[in-house]
Design a protein around this motif. Sequence first.
Motif, mmCIF file in Angstrom:
data_model
loop_
_atom_site.group_PDB
_atom_site.id
_atom_site.type_symbol
_atom_site.label_atom_id
_atom_site.label_comp_id
_atom_site.label_asym_id
_atom_site.label_seq_id
_atom_site.Cartn_x
_atom_site.Cartn_y
_atom_site.Cartn_z
ATOM 1 N N SER A 179 -6.077 12.880 2.863
ATOM 2 C CA SER A 179 -4.745 13.184 2.337
ATOM 3 C C SER A 179 -4.417 12.465 1.043
ATOM 4 O O SER A 179 -3.457 12.816 0.359
ATOM 5 C CB SER A 179 -3.687 12.821 3.387
ATOM 6 O OG SER A 179 -3.660 11.421 3.616
ATOM 7 N N GLY A 180 -5.185 11.442 0.689
ATOM 8 C CA GLY A 180 -4.894 10.675 -0.513
ATOM 9 C C GLY A 180 -5.278 9.227 -0.333
ATOM 10 O O GLY A 180 -5.882 8.839 0.678
ATOM 11 N N ALA A 181 -4.904 8.407 -1.317
ATOM 12 C CA ALA A 181 -5.339 7.008 -1.325
ATOM 13 C C ALA A 181 -4.792 6.230 -0.133
ATOM 14 O O ALA A 181 -5.508 5.420 0.471
ATOM 15 C CB ALA A 181 -4.914 6.349 -2.635
ATOM 16 N N THR A 202 1.284 11.412 5.675
ATOM 17 C CA THR A 202 0.607 12.052 4.551
ATOM 18 C C THR A 202 1.551 12.824 3.635
ATOM 19 O O THR A 202 1.124 13.292 2.573
ATOM 20 C CB THR A 202 -0.469 13.028 5.052
ATOM 21 O OG1 THR A 202 0.169 14.130 5.751
ATOM 22 C CG2 THR A 202 -1.458 12.337 5.995
ATOM 23 N N GLY A 203 2.799 12.964 4.040
ATOM 24 C CA GLY A 203 3.718 13.793 3.258
ATOM 25 C C GLY A 203 3.345 15.261 3.321
ATOM 26 O O GLY A 203 3.693 16.044 2.437
ATOM 27 N N GLY A 204 2.629 15.642 4.376
ATOM 28 C CA GLY A 204 2.211 17.030 4.536
ATOM 29 C C GLY A 204 0.955 17.370 3.759
ATOM 30 O O GLY A 204 0.509 18.521 3.784
ATOM 31 N N ARG A 205 0.339 16.373 3.085
ATOM 32 C CA ARG A 205 -0.876 16.627 2.297
ATOM 33 C C ARG A 205 -2.080 16.455 3.201
ATOM 34 O O ARG A 205 -2.611 15.357 3.379
ATOM 35 C CB ARG A 205 -0.962 15.651 1.125
ATOM 36 C CG ARG A 205 0.174 15.784 0.133
ATOM 37 C CD ARG A 205 -0.016 14.841 -1.055
ATOM 38 N NE ARG A 205 -0.083 13.455 -0.603
ATOM 39 C CZ ARG A 205 0.981 12.691 -0.383
ATOM 40 N NH1 ARG A 205 2.194 13.199 -0.559
ATOM 41 N NH2 ARG A 205 0.832 11.436 0.002
ATOM 42 N N ARG A 206 -2.530 17.535 3.783
ATOM 43 C CA ARG A 206 -3.680 17.472 4.679
ATOM 44 C C ARG A 206 -4.312 18.851 4.814
ATOM 45 O O ARG A 206 -3.781 19.827 4.369
ATOM 46 C CB ARG A 206 -3.283 16.936 6.054
ATOM 47 C CG ARG A 206 -2.167 17.708 6.748
ATOM 48 C CD ARG A 206 -1.736 17.001 8.012
ATOM 49 N NE ARG A 206 -0.639 17.655 8.702
ATOM 50 C CZ ARG A 206 -0.779 18.579 9.633
ATOM 51 N NH1 ARG A 206 -1.972 18.992 9.975
ATOM 52 N NH2 ARG A 206 0.268 19.106 10.236
ATOM 53 N N LEU A 259 0.823 -1.204 0.000
ATOM 54 C CA LEU A 259 0.000 0.000 0.000
ATOM 55 C C LEU A 259 0.855 1.250 0.000
ATOM 56 O O LEU A 259 0.555 2.234 -0.686
ATOM 57 C CB LEU A 259 -0.918 -0.008 1.232
ATOM 58 C CG LEU A 259 -1.758 1.246 1.477
ATOM 59 C CD1 LEU A 259 -2.834 1.395 0.414
ATOM 60 C CD2 LEU A 259 -2.384 1.217 2.878
ATOM 61 N N CYS A 260 1.947 1.196 0.750
ATOM 62 C CA CYS A 260 2.831 2.355 0.875
ATOM 63 C C CYS A 260 3.856 2.442 -0.258
ATOM 64 O O CYS A 260 4.742 3.305 -0.229
ATOM 65 C CB CYS A 260 3.558 2.309 2.213
ATOM 66 S SG CYS A 260 2.480 2.498 3.645
ATOM 67 N N ASP A 320 -9.737 12.552 10.156
ATOM 68 C CA ASP A 320 -10.310 13.118 8.934
ATOM 69 C C ASP A 320 -9.212 13.649 8.024
ATOM 70 O O ASP A 320 -9.251 13.445 6.804
ATOM 71 C CB ASP A 320 -11.295 14.225 9.271
ATOM 72 C CG ASP A 320 -12.604 13.703 9.848
ATOM 73 O OD1 ASP A 320 -12.878 12.498 9.685
ATOM 74 O OD2 ASP A 320 -13.336 14.508 10.473
ATOM 75 N N ARG A 321 -8.242 14.333 8.607
ATOM 76 C CA ARG A 321 -7.139 14.855 7.781
ATOM 77 C C ARG A 321 -6.337 13.714 7.165
ATOM 78 O O ARG A 321 -5.892 13.806 6.023
ATOM 79 C CB ARG A 321 -6.239 15.770 8.621
ATOM 80 C CG ARG A 321 -6.911 17.081 9.017
ATOM 81 C CD ARG A 321 -5.909 18.099 9.522
ATOM 82 N NE ARG A 321 -5.320 17.706 10.787
ATOM 83 C CZ ARG A 321 -5.834 17.994 11.981
ATOM 84 N NH1 ARG A 321 -6.986 18.667 12.061
ATOM 85 N NH2 ARG A 321 -5.236 17.622 13.088
#
Length: 316
Positions: A212-214, A312-316, A55-56, A207-208
Amino acid sequence: MGVKLIIDTDPGVDDALAIALAALSPDVDLLGVTTVFGNVPVATTTRNARGLLQLCGRPDVPVAQGAERPLVRPNPEYSRNVHGEDGLSGQAGALPAPERAPDETDAVSLLLSLLEAADEPVTLAPIGPMTNIALLLAAHPGIRAKIGRIVAMGGALEFGNKTPSAEFNIWADPEAAHRVLVEESVPLVLVPLDLTHKCAVDAAWLDRLGESGAVGAALKSMTGDYLGYYRQALGFEGIVIHDAVAIAEAIKPGILATTSYPVEVDIGLGPARGTTLVDRRTPRRESSSRVVDIALDTDFDGLRSFMLDGITGGRR
């Protein structure tokens, strides 16, 4: 590349988040993952670990299956009531099919080979029962020189989660925990329930993660049964991601504040079996027990942000 890390694990919802934190971090050279019985049987923890790495996007990381039972006394109890029948709230079947087969060797053999090949000290992170680590150190004492430190999730000072005084990972194999915590000399940080419960994340954090993505959405989907359990335990909508707290310390030494105390593990057969006995008396009494660094404090908001950003790599 940052810290060289091997994770020994029994996924488990909080293990899933811990594996993702390490697998997705640019500051980690994740050398391998070994599996152990614990939250669910070892065949299931191995399947879960392989699916989570896929998955990662990390099929390059080898996975080897380890101990299916404790060192001494059989222990048939798992934590399906917390993590679900498959360890991941019924979502293990939704994980992508792993590209890489399990390593042909066993967990101890993989641990040994990875440590022998390392050109600098390696951090070991046992975030389940410590059976594999105890077996490694007992059978191959010379490998200690290759281990920089052990960062272990386990133990409890004030309250347990399996018995009134014992935390699950230690209770599941007290003899192994005694070997690793009390009888060994490798530098060790113990991350107990007392701290991890204070690091609980709330619904907004989840939730964040999900938005953040898949990968984040898949991880959040695995928290259903776990959230149901902790909704009652915490009294609010949130979860305790014990193992990810330990992995945060493995990745960023010092993110958790530690205090050194003498430690023992109760390996008796009475109601205190599996209890982590930490001597916090002051002034400190003379003791023959090993002194261990125990994580008891942190910047809680900073830690939660570190874990979320890492996954999340900061994607939130």
